[in-house]
Scaffold this motif. Structure first.
Motif, mmCIF file in Angstrom:
data_model
loop_
_atom_site.group_PDB
_atom_site.id
_atom_site.type_symbol
_atom_site.label_atom_id
_atom_site.label_comp_id
_atom_site.label_asym_id
_atom_site.label_seq_id
_atom_site.Cartn_x
_atom_site.Cartn_y
_atom_site.Cartn_z
ATOM 1 N N LYS A 296 0.821 -1.207 0.000
ATOM 2 C CA LYS A 296 0.000 0.000 0.000
ATOM 3 C C LYS A 296 0.859 1.263 0.000
ATOM 4 N N GLY A 297 0.699 2.087 -1.035
ATOM 5 C CA GLY A 297 1.394 3.357 -1.134
ATOM 6 C C GLY A 297 2.861 3.272 -1.496
ATOM 7 N N ALA A 298 3.398 2.071 -1.771
ATOM 8 C CA ALA A 298 4.828 1.910 -2.053
ATOM 9 C C ALA A 298 5.189 2.523 -3.397
ATOM 10 N N ALA A 299 6.379 3.077 -3.465
ATOM 11 C CA ALA A 299 6.854 3.682 -4.706
ATOM 12 C C ALA A 299 7.594 2.677 -5.578
ATOM 13 N N LYS A 300 7.825 1.462 -5.056
ATOM 14 C CA LYS A 300 8.570 0.455 -5.798
ATOM 15 C C LYS A 300 7.922 -0.902 -5.586
ATOM 16 N N ALA A 301 7.863 -1.688 -6.650
ATOM 17 C CA ALA A 301 7.246 -3.009 -6.558
ATOM 18 C C ALA A 301 8.072 -3.912 -5.650
ATOM 19 N N VAL A 302 7.383 -4.661 -4.789
ATOM 20 C CA VAL A 302 8.080 -5.600 -3.921
ATOM 21 C C VAL A 302 8.512 -6.828 -4.713
ATOM 22 N N ARG A 303 7.778 -7.138 -5.776
ATOM 23 C CA ARG A 303 8.180 -8.213 -6.676
ATOM 24 C C ARG A 303 7.397 -8.109 -7.977
ATOM 25 N N THR A 304 7.859 -8.824 -8.973
ATOM 26 C CA THR A 304 7.178 -8.854 -10.270
ATOM 27 C C THR A 304 7.038 -10.293 -10.720
ATOM 28 N N TYR A 305 6.131 -10.504 -11.654
ATOM 29 C CA TYR A 305 5.934 -11.820 -12.259
ATOM 30 C C TYR A 305 6.023 -11.665 -13.778
ATOM 31 N N ASP A 306 6.814 -12.509 -14.391
ATOM 32 C CA ASP A 306 6.946 -12.504 -15.847
ATOM 33 C C ASP A 306 6.476 -13.862 -16.352
ATOM 34 N N PHE A 307 5.385 -13.870 -17.095
ATOM 35 C CA PHE A 307 4.810 -15.137 -17.532
ATOM 36 C C PHE A 307 5.665 -15.778 -18.619
ATOM 37 N N PRO A 308 5.701 -17.109 -18.668
ATOM 38 C CA PRO A 308 6.489 -17.797 -19.699
ATOM 39 C C PRO A 308 5.810 -17.728 -21.057
ATOM 40 N N ASN A 309 6.529 -18.164 -22.066
ATOM 41 C CA ASN A 309 6.006 -18.190 -23.430
ATOM 42 C C ASN A 309 5.579 -19.612 -23.773
ATOM 43 N N THR A 310 4.264 -19.836 -23.922
ATOM 44 C CA THR A 310 3.764 -21.164 -24.308
ATOM 45 C C THR A 310 3.237 -21.162 -25.737
ATOM 46 N N GLY A 311 3.419 -20.050 -26.460
ATOM 47 C CA GLY A 311 2.913 -19.959 -27.823
ATOM 48 C C GLY A 311 4.025 -20.012 -28.845
ATOM 49 N N MET A 312 3.768 -19.387 -30.005
ATOM 50 C CA MET A 312 4.696 -19.453 -31.120
ATOM 51 C C MET A 312 5.443 -18.149 -31.356
ATOM 52 N N HIS A 313 4.987 -17.058 -30.784
ATOM 53 C CA HIS A 313 5.666 -15.787 -30.981
ATOM 54 C C HIS A 313 6.877 -15.693 -30.061
ATOM 55 N N SER A 314 7.695 -14.686 -30.297
ATOM 56 C CA SER A 314 8.885 -14.517 -29.466
ATOM 57 C C SER A 314 8.541 -13.984 -28.088
ATOM 58 N N GLY A 315 7.447 -13.227 -27.982
ATOM 59 C CA GLY A 315 7.066 -12.662 -26.692
ATOM 60 C C GLY A 315 6.369 -13.672 -25.808
ATOM 61 N N SER A 316 6.295 -13.350 -24.506
ATOM 62 C CA SER A 316 5.688 -14.264 -23.541
ATOM 63 C C SER A 316 4.169 -14.210 -23.620
ATOM 64 N N ASP A 317 3.512 -15.119 -22.889
ATOM 65 C CA ASP A 317 2.060 -15.041 -22.728
ATOM 66 C C ASP A 317 1.718 -13.708 -22.074
ATOM 67 N N THR A 318 0.543 -13.181 -22.387
ATOM 68 C CA THR A 318 0.170 -11.869 -21.865
ATOM 69 C C THR A 318 -1.043 -11.963 -20.950
ATOM 70 N N LEU A 319 -1.134 -10.976 -20.072
ATOM 71 C CA LEU A 319 -2.244 -10.911 -19.134
ATOM 72 C C LEU A 319 -3.502 -10.447 -19.862
ATOM 73 N N VAL A 320 -4.624 -11.125 -19.603
ATOM 74 C CA VAL A 320 -5.910 -10.712 -20.165
ATOM 75 C C VAL A 320 -6.376 -9.461 -19.426
ATOM 76 N N PRO A 321 -6.976 -8.464 -20.113
ATOM 77 C CA PRO A 321 -7.445 -7.252 -19.429
ATOM 78 C C PRO A 321 -8.378 -7.577 -18.264
ATOM 79 N N ALA A 322 -8.164 -6.878 -17.150
ATOM 80 C CA ALA A 322 -8.991 -6.987 -15.941
ATOM 81 C C ALA A 322 -9.029 -8.400 -15.374
ATOM 82 N N ALA A 323 -8.011 -9.212 -15.629
ATOM 83 C CA ALA A 323 -8.040 -10.626 -15.236
ATOM 84 C C ALA A 323 -7.116 -10.908 -14.060
ATOM 85 N N LEU A 324 -7.237 -10.106 -12.996
ATOM 86 C CA LEU A 324 -6.520 -10.347 -11.753
ATOM 87 C C LEU A 324 -7.517 -10.449 -10.616
ATOM 88 N N SER A 325 -7.263 -11.380 -9.689
ATOM 89 C CA SER A 325 -8.157 -11.508 -8.534
ATOM 90 C C SER A 325 -7.381 -12.056 -7.347
#
Length: 666
Positions: A296-325
């Motif tokens: 709460k109120g932090a100026a820096k992320a305590v951690r991050t998550y980078d999803f792996p690539n399970t598809g065919m493009h060079s970029g990783s899988d992406t987060l679906v809009p509004a899909a966090l709970s």
């Protein structure tokens, strides 16, 4: 034949999506677990902490999917055309789903997983985003077909449900489409709303204490294409995720004045706030971390998550809009991702409140045995380490292959540490440091290796360049000099030719004189290797000895009419009209040929008259006929030979038969 890469890669994406994916020691971390989600799209996601279930709406398929906390599907609710927004009752007993295709809000019992009510909102209302506030269920609706959006309410407190529309009338068409709504139990009469699908986004705040929506603040966010919004648990702030700007905006609820934003990165598309105020900020990022966790109120992320690539493009899988709970207890964060093959996965992210640590160890490249050396290292994280933090150090070497504890070493304020050690053994010495997980940090491990000097020993092997008859058992003896503890020598035999692999023929301790012997049957040229693996004070040593083996070869003359001696030499006598047969029998090897050589004696001296190579049959035989006309009275001789590297191979040493003598008569 063309390789079908696409189908293979797709199969692997589906196969491995159900496997736990564990992140490395360095940030950003990977998702802790993942399962394929049977959904063609995602509209919303909510978490039921009472029954430990996750509900995901699928507008394209007209269904809601229910899973357990591991992502395993436990129920599916169909016949919900276009279902989008989801809202859970405060006691977690009822899930409300807005179904625009049915102009209704559906109620589902979270215990029995059965639909038990369907509330008609009105023809062509198309409700989308429900939110509980002020004892009512509020929803955004309308906006299709060119009409403006608005806010309505559903009162379920009486004997009959009461639907009230047009709760946010606005002559300036504030809502061009159904607004996105948000509420929080900590501010039960506050309702936040925001525009979607517009290049210029606006948000508004309503007081719903009276049962009607009274607008208390309205503001343009200065952003475009609002994707998600959330109220802080105390209702004092709204956090907004829009495609731009490239951070998560924060606004004060009372007057919508801009506050200090959460620094994520390009294309924010989701935000979810845990009951303790922890903010999960999601982005649509192929090459960046996908989720940022801010206390709460932090100026820096305590951690991050980078999803792996399970598809065919060079970029990783992406987060679906509004899909966090968030799980209500904050123990885990659920996220839905999509890959380039349009496969969606439900990911379960744990340890969200812990800063990811990375540990690096630095040891000298080389060192002298029994001399002191210094090892240093550093543990890094986005959050400062608690006072008294330590790392545990283990040394692994040839005499302690399972590791020897060197105790704990304190961390300095900047995360650095150092210590000295005197390695008792030489060779590869590894120093491994571990930072244990705590309340605020994840565990991490780092290691570095030192090459520690060792003394040289002597190792000898006899029989080098010796030549032996075919199929002879030859004794090879290795002699080992002074060592520390290891007195074991390995003896390996490697016959020439790719079809005969190198194999261990003996391994054992040398005798009191340092000797170890083995008998090797020589049918081919063979390299024997003696190996001393080394020990804590003496370096490894390898020596080789190559012994050569002849082939087994014989030559037989036939069709002669008699055998008689001329002087002391036996001759085969042939009639000049008879063609002799020379039969060679030789050790067989694929592609091998024997060489026949002829000589003629003239005035007491032998002269070469010719030589030629003839292939061996499968049983190692070769029959050659010497055709006429034949001169009478000349002494002649013939022999068969295997010539290394000229007879078709090089696995044996050159071998000749003795000369066979013959003469032609009238």
């Amino acid at each position: 034949m063309r390789t079908r890469r696409i189908s293979t890669a797709t199969a692997f994406a589906v196969l491995f999506s159900s496997v736990v994916l564990v992140g490395g020691a360095a940030s950003p971390a990977a998702a802790d677990s993942s399962r394929i989600l049977p959904a063609a799209s995602v509209g919303d996601i909510v978490t039921d902490g009472l029954h430990q279930r996750v509900f995901v709406s699928d507008p394209a398929s007209g269904k809601v999917v229910a899973t357990d906390y591991s992502g395993k599907v436990v129920a599916t609710f169909a016949a919900l055309p276009g279902v989008r927004g989801l809202e859970l009752s405060p006691d977690s007993t009822t899930l409300y789903a807005a179904v625009p295709g049915a102009d209704a809000i559906v109620a589902i019992d979270t215990a029995t997983l059965k639909e038990f009510a369907r509330y008609d909102i009105g023809a062509d209302t198309r409700p989308t985003h429900p939110a509980l506030a002020g004892g009512k269920l509020w929803f955004g609706y309308g906006g299709d077909g060119g009409g403006g959006g608005n806010i309505g309410s559903l009162d379920l407190s009486g004997e009959e449900p009461v639907v009230t529309l047009d709760q946010a009338p606005d002559p300036n068409r504030l809502w061009n489409s159904a607004p996105l709504l948000a509420s929080t139990p900590g501010a039960p009469t506050t309702l936040a709303a925001g525009t979607q699908d517009q290049s210029s986004s606006r948000i508004a705040v309503y007081d719903v204490a009276s049962g009607t929506a009274t607008q208390t603040a309205l503001q343009s966010t200065g952003s475009s294409y609002l994707q998600d919004l959330a109220l802080t648990p105390d209702g004092q702030q709204i956090v907004v995720a829009s495609s731009s700007p490239y951070h998560h905006q924060v606004f004060r609820t009372s007057d919508l004045a801009a506050g200090k934003s959460y620094p994520s990165t390009a294309y924010p598309n989701a935000v979810e706030i845990a009951p303790n105020g922890t903010v999960a900020a999601g982005v649509d990022g192929w090459y960046d971390p996908d989720v940022y966790i801010f206390p709460k109120g932090a100026a820096k992320a305590v951690r991050t998550y980078d999803f792996p690539n399970t598809g065919m493009h060079s970029g990783s899988d992406t987060l679906v809009p509004a899909a966090l709970s968030w799980a209500p207890d904050g123990s885990r964060l659920f996220a839905v991702t999509v890959n380039s093959q349009n496969v969606r996965s439900l990911r379960v992210l744990t340890n969200t409140n812990k800063s990811v640590t990375s540990l690096k160890v630095n040891a000298p490249a080389k060192a002298t045995r029994a001399k002191k050396l210094t090892v240093s290292g550093k543990v890094t994280a986005t959050v400062a380490f608690p006072a008294g933090s330590k790392v545990t150090v283990v040394r692994t070497d040839i005499e302690s292959p399972k590791g020897k504890s060197l105790g704990t070493k304190p961390l300095n304020a900047n995360g650095t540490f150092s210590f000295t050690d005197t390695p008792p053994a030489g060779g590869k010495v590894t120093y491994r440091a571990t930072y244990a997980a705590g309340a605020t940090h994840t565990a991490s491990t780092g290691a570095d290796a030192v090459t520690v000097s060792r003394a040289a020993t002597s190792l000898k092997l006899d029989r080098n360049k010796s030549l032996h008859a075919y199929n002879k058992n030859v004794t090879f003896t290795a002699t080992l000099g002074k060592t520390h503890k290891n007195r074991v020598v390995e003896l390996w035999a490697d016959p020439f030719g790719a079809d005969k692999p190198k194999k261990l023929v003996k391994k054992g301790k040398v005798n009191s004189k340092g000797k170890l012997s083995v008998k090797v049957n020589l049918k081919r040229d063979t390299t024997v290797t003696a190996v001393f693996a080394g020990d804590g004070r003496y370096a490894p040593k390898t020596v080789k000895s190559t012994a050569y083996a002849k082939v087994k070869v014989s030559l037989k003359l036939s069709k002669h009419y008699k055998t008689a001696k001329i002087g002391k030499t036996s001759y085969a006598y042939y009639n000049k009209k008879k063609n002799p047969d020379f039969t060679t029998t030789m050790t067989y090897y694929k592609g091998r040929a024997q060489r026949l050589s002829l000589q003629l004696n003239y005035q007491g001296k032998w002269y070469d008259t010719g030589q030629a190579y003839f292939p061996l049959g499968a049983k190692g035989k070769s029959v050659v006929m010497l055709e006429g006309p034949h001169d009478v009275g000349y002494k002649m001789r013939v022999r068969a030979s295997y010539i290394n590297n000229s007879s078709g191979d090089s696995v044996n040493s050159t071998t000749h038969t003795g000369w066979k003598y013959f003469i032609f008569t009238k």
